[in-house]
Every structure is written in C-alpha cells, then in structure tokens.
Design a protein around this motif. Structure first.
Motif, mmCIF file in Angstrom:
data_model
loop_
_atom_site.group_PDB
_atom_site.id
_atom_site.type_symbol
_atom_site.label_atom_id
_atom_site.label_comp_id
_atom_site.label_asym_id
_atom_site.label_seq_id
_atom_site.Cartn_x
_atom_site.Cartn_y
_atom_site.Cartn_z
ATOM 1 N N GLY A 27 5.213 26.955 81.085
ATOM 2 C CA GLY A 27 4.006 26.799 81.879
ATOM 3 C C GLY A 27 2.748 26.901 81.043
ATOM 4 O O GLY A 27 2.787 26.978 79.808
ATOM 5 N N ARG A 28 1.614 26.942 81.727
ATOM 6 C CA ARG A 28 0.322 26.964 81.041
ATOM 7 C C ARG A 28 0.194 28.175 80.115
ATOM 8 O O ARG A 28 -0.359 28.070 79.013
ATOM 9 N N ASP A 29 0.711 29.331 80.526
ATOM 10 C CA ASP A 29 0.593 30.525 79.693
ATOM 11 C C ASP A 29 1.287 30.358 78.350
ATOM 12 O O ASP A 29 0.855 30.927 77.348
ATOM 13 N N ASP A 30 2.368 29.581 78.326
ATOM 14 C CA ASP A 30 3.091 29.376 77.072
ATOM 15 C C ASP A 30 2.239 28.614 76.064
ATOM 16 O O ASP A 30 2.348 28.831 74.854
ATOM 17 N N VAL A 86 8.646 21.414 79.977
ATOM 18 C CA VAL A 86 7.301 21.713 80.464
ATOM 19 C C VAL A 86 7.218 21.374 81.949
ATOM 20 O O VAL A 86 7.724 20.329 82.391
ATOM 21 N N GLU A 87 6.598 22.244 82.715
ATOM 22 C CA GLU A 87 6.413 21.969 84.132
ATOM 23 C C GLU A 87 5.643 20.655 84.297
ATOM 24 O O GLU A 87 4.581 20.457 83.703
ATOM 25 N N LEU A 90 1.855 20.549 84.952
ATOM 26 C CA LEU A 90 1.066 20.894 83.770
ATOM 27 C C LEU A 90 0.951 19.697 82.840
ATOM 28 O O LEU A 90 -0.142 19.393 82.329
ATOM 29 N N THR A 122 9.756 17.290 79.975
ATOM 30 C CA THR A 122 9.143 17.935 81.135
ATOM 31 C C THR A 122 10.234 18.096 82.189
ATOM 32 O O THR A 122 11.370 17.623 82.009
ATOM 33 N N THR A 123 9.909 18.740 83.277
ATOM 34 C CA THR A 123 10.895 18.927 84.338
ATOM 35 C C THR A 123 11.251 17.604 85.014
ATOM 36 O O THR A 123 12.197 17.555 85.808
#
Length: 522
Positions: A27-30, A86-87, A90, A122-123
């Motif tokens: 996610g974005r935090d990564d 990756v989601e 995002l 991505t997913t």
C-alpha cells in the motif's frame, strides 16, 4: 533539441518494486517509508549525498549534470521494498499522476527516462511497467526517445521492450552497479536525442531460475552476462546487452530468463541475442538451488573453526518475505549457539516494547504476536518467545555503508538489539533485508567478533558483508518461507509451463521473441 542555451528537456519518472505474488499487498505506506518523490523533490534527492532513492536516478542526473546544460522535468518516482502486488487503486493514483505530469509537458520534451524494476505487479495487472511505458508513448508520442533501466530480476514482457528505445538492465547481483546503469541510460538517451535510431532484439527462454543461482561473480548466469559484455565490446553497433534473470515469485505469463540487445542495426542485435540465448540454454541444467538443511546449519554454527554467515534465503524481505520467520533463530537458540548475531527481524510491536522498557531491561520477548505481524497471508511467521535483555536502542536512521545500500538513507524505524542467551537479535520496525553491516554496527555490535551471523537476505548481503565473509563462509539455509528457492513448494497459477527447473522435460526451439520499439529503425 531543447531551447537554445538550455539543453535537452528530459522527463523523469519511475516505478520500482519487486512483487511476490504470494506476499500480502503493498500500500501507500510501503512507498512512503521508502521513496515517494514528486516534482523537484526527485532532483533534490538525486543530488543529495545520501539519497532515499536507489542509485539509478542519482546516477542518471549526475551524468546529465556533468555533460552540460539540460532541463530536467521530474514527475513522480515511487520505490518500495519488495512486497506483494501493489494495491490497484494506489497504482491508478500513480498512473493519474504520471499522466497529468506528462500531459503538462506534451510538446516540450526531447527525451524521457524511466527507472523501472521489471518485476512489478498490482492486484489486477501482471505488467504495470508495460502499462507505464505505454502511457509515456501515448502522451509523448513515438518520436520522443524513451530509455528505461531495470533490475536484472525483471520479468520481461513484450510491452516492456516494444515501448522503449533502449533497454538497460543491471549487470551485477548483488546489485552494485545501479548508479552506473543510470549513467549509461543518460549517455544512451543523449545519443537518441541526437538522432541515433535503435533496434531491440528480445529472446525469452523457458528457464525460471531459483534466485540463488543468479549470482554474477560466478556460475552460469555470470558466464552469460560476461559473454554478452565481451561480444558487445567487439561490435560498435551494439549499444547495450541486458540478460535478465527474472523473478520466479512474480508468477507471470512472461516469466523466464531473457536477453535484450539494443543496437543500431537489426542484424547485429538479432545475431547477438541468438548467441546469448543459446549460451544460456546450454547452461540450463546448472540453474538449480543447493541449500543446507537446517540441522546441518545448526551443527556448523556450533562446530565451524571459522566464522560463518547463514543466509535465511526463504525469508528474504528483498524478495517479498516478511523478514520475521523464526526457524533459524529458534533452532540456534534451542541448540545453545553463542557469539551469534541475527538480523534484521521485522517486528514493530517488539521493537516498540523494547523502546518503552529501555536499555538494560529484561523481559520475555514475544516475536510475531498474533495481533501484530502474524497474518493469514503469511503462514510462516509463527510466534516465538524467549527471555531477553535490551542491549541497545536506536531510531533506525542509518546511512548504508556497503553494497546495495551504500550511501543511501535508510529508515529502519525504532530499532532494538535484544540479547537472547548467546545470540543478539536486531529487531526493526520498517521491513527491509539485512544487506548492510551498518544495520548491526549502528547499535555498537561487532560483526568481526561474531562466530555466526544470520541475515534475512537472499544475496545482497554478499555485497555488504564480503569484508567479513568469503564465498566459502556463506551458508544458504533451507527453511520454509515466501522466498524459498525450492520452486516446487509454490502453487503456480500464471507461470508458463513447462519451464526449467520445475519441468525436466522442457524443450526450447530457439524461437525469436522479437519486439521492436515504436519509432525504431526497421
């Protein structure tokens, strides 16, 4: 090219993450905790003595700066530690950012440079890098030269080759040449902006090599890379030779060892691609994993007359592993191994508890508490508890000293060294692989005094720890995990079959996987 006196105008962007299909999504935090840079922040970071980005963009910018006036046009550079896919929302946000930035530059760009990994997912998408390159072509048009650099673990799709004018892959594993490949990309882009036209030849082989067989100091992969560079030096028409080992855990329809040759003439590119593909196929039976059983690793840790480094290759955060499996730590602790360092274990809850308790505190260290890092997606991160003493604490702000992270600003988050019997364990809050001695040294730990060092890393530790351990002092241990080199342990769903080493009956006819770039010479 650019406006007179100002030099060429170059768009800068990038997307770099190695994605393990079997790991939890990113996610974005990564990205935020590693490298999310927009606009001028990309240039400021690239020109910093301790950039957050890995070396490609700093190398590119430094070479362009040295060559004369130019106008950098930075958009978005997003990098994360290897992870799961990756989601998709995002990535859609990233694509929208790249689109807006490129559309604002339409008609004002002489060339573009993309920092890519090549093993992204991505997913929803198997080929986000190809999607980004297609976007660049769509917005800027086929006449704007595009150079892309890639990690050598790239799974190369047709789109990734078709949409660029020069393909530049790493040549070292451990990765020690990222700045050099960025600088090479700059030189190639300047040639393209001056009118050079290219042809790209592409071959993909049915070899999905275990990661431990893709070292470049020795072995079959090293031999093919070295042959490519030797033959390139003999022919001025060849601009770049890239041999991509691939990343098995991406589990894509285009997995497979790949050769990409960028040249000024079609015949030269095609002939060299055939030669190198044949050379790789001749070595196909050597792309196998040779690991040490856990019981044997324990024995060697206790009895070896020389210090050893034990690589927990199946739990490599550099390949999407969670960095927190306990198989090696628990076995060494149970066996009474002493004078041992273990690092780095990703467990934010435990690191935070050690900080609250303070230096010198004694407590029961509980790794992988269910409310913390243990998840249904990661069945290997099982709990382990032992009496511990807080030996050292840090905020985890570290500048890499050697290897892949040399000179790079690393954010480990709250970090603790815990003494558990004769073993000292380094626990971090932001997941990364143990590729740099600084991860131990900034806590006052002496690697040279240790008889055994356990690292959560597959191969990059070799570039950081080689001043302590020679090749014969490295033990790659066979444990369970998301990055096990024993590929038969995974439930593949997209991997092309048959492939070696999974399917011994695999055959290859030497077929051509050509994909000439848009705007290239026919």
């Amino acid at each position: 090219m650019g406006q007179q006196g100002q030099g060429p105008r170059v768009a800068l962007l990038g997307f770099s993450i190695e994605c393990n299909r079997f790991a939890p999504p990113a996610g974005r935090d990564d990205f935020a905790c590693r490298c999310w840079l927009e606009g001028e922040a990309i240039l400021a970071d690239a020109r910093s003595p301790t950039p957050r980005a890995l070396g490609e963009m700093p190398g590119f910018v430094a070479d362009m700066d040295a060559a004369g006036p130019w106008r950098p046009l930075p958009v978005l550079l997003a990098m994360a530690e290897p992870n799961g896919p990756v989601e998709q929302p995002l990535f859609a946000t990233m694509m929208a950012t790249w689109r807006r930035g490129l559309e604002a530059l339409r008609g004002e760009v002489d060339g573009a440079y993309c920092v890519l990994h090549g093993a992204g997912l991505t997913t929803e998408l198997d080929d986000p890098e190809g999607a980004l390159q297609a976007l660049v072509r769509e917005v800027l048009g086929p006449g704007v030269p595009l150079v892309c650099s890639y990690d050598l673990h790239a799974n190369v799709s047709d789109a990734m080759v078709r949409h660029c004018d020069a393909f530049v892959g790493y040549r070292t594993n451990p990765h020690l040449d990222m700045r050099e490949r960025g600088a090479e990309s700059a030189r190639l882009l300047r040639r393209l902006m001056s009118g050079t036209r290219t042809h790209l030849a592409f071959r993909r082989l049915p070899i999905v090599a275990p990661t431990v067989s893709l070292l470049t100091a020795r072995g079959p992969y090293a031999e093919v890379i070295d042959l490519g560079q030797e033959l390139k030096a003999q022919d001025p028409r060849i601009l770049n030779v890239s041999v991509m080992g691939g990343f098995a855990y991406g589990d894509t329809p285009f997995n497979g060892l790949a050769v990409i040759v960028t040249a000024t003439e079609r015949d030269a590119a095609e002939a060299l691609a055939d030669t190198l593909a044949d050379a790789a196929w001749e070595r196909r039976h050597r792309f196998v994993a040779h690991l040490t059983p856990l019981e044997e690793a324990v024995r060697r840790a206790k009895e070896s007359p020389v210090p050893l480094v034990f690589a927990d290759v199946a739990d490599n955060p550099g390949g999407g592993g969670r960095g927190n499996t306990m198989f090696l730590l628990e076995a060494f602790h149970t066996a009474g191994v002493r004078d041992c360092l273990v690092g780095v274990i990703h467990d934010p809850l435990l690191a935070g508890e050690a900080h609250r308790l303070g230096h010198g505190a004694r407590f029961i260290a509980r790794f992988n508490r269910p409310q913390g890092t243990l998840t249904a997606e990661d069945p290997f991160s099982r709990p382990f508890a032992a009496e511990a003493e807080v030996a050292a604490l840090s905020d985890g702000q570290v500048t890499g000293r050697r290897g892949i992270y040399a000179g790079t600003a690393m954010r480990l988050g709250p970090t603790a060294a815990l003494r558990i019997g004769g073993i000292t364990v380094v626990v971090i809050s932001n997941r990364t692989q143990c590729a740099d001695p600084a991860f131990f040294e900034h806590l006052g730990l002496d690697i040279g005094a240790a008889r055994a060092v356990v690292v959560k890393s597959r191969g990059h530790f070799r570039g950081g720890f080689d001043e302590f351990f020679g090749h014969d002092q490295v033990v790659e241990v066979d444990c369970p995990g998301l990055t096990s080199p024993i590929l038969s342990r995974f439930a593949w769903t997209r991997l092309p079959r048959p492939v070696l080493p999974l399917d011994p009956e695999t055959r290859w006819d030497g077929g051509r996987g050509e994909a000439a770039p848009v705007g290239s010479a026919a």
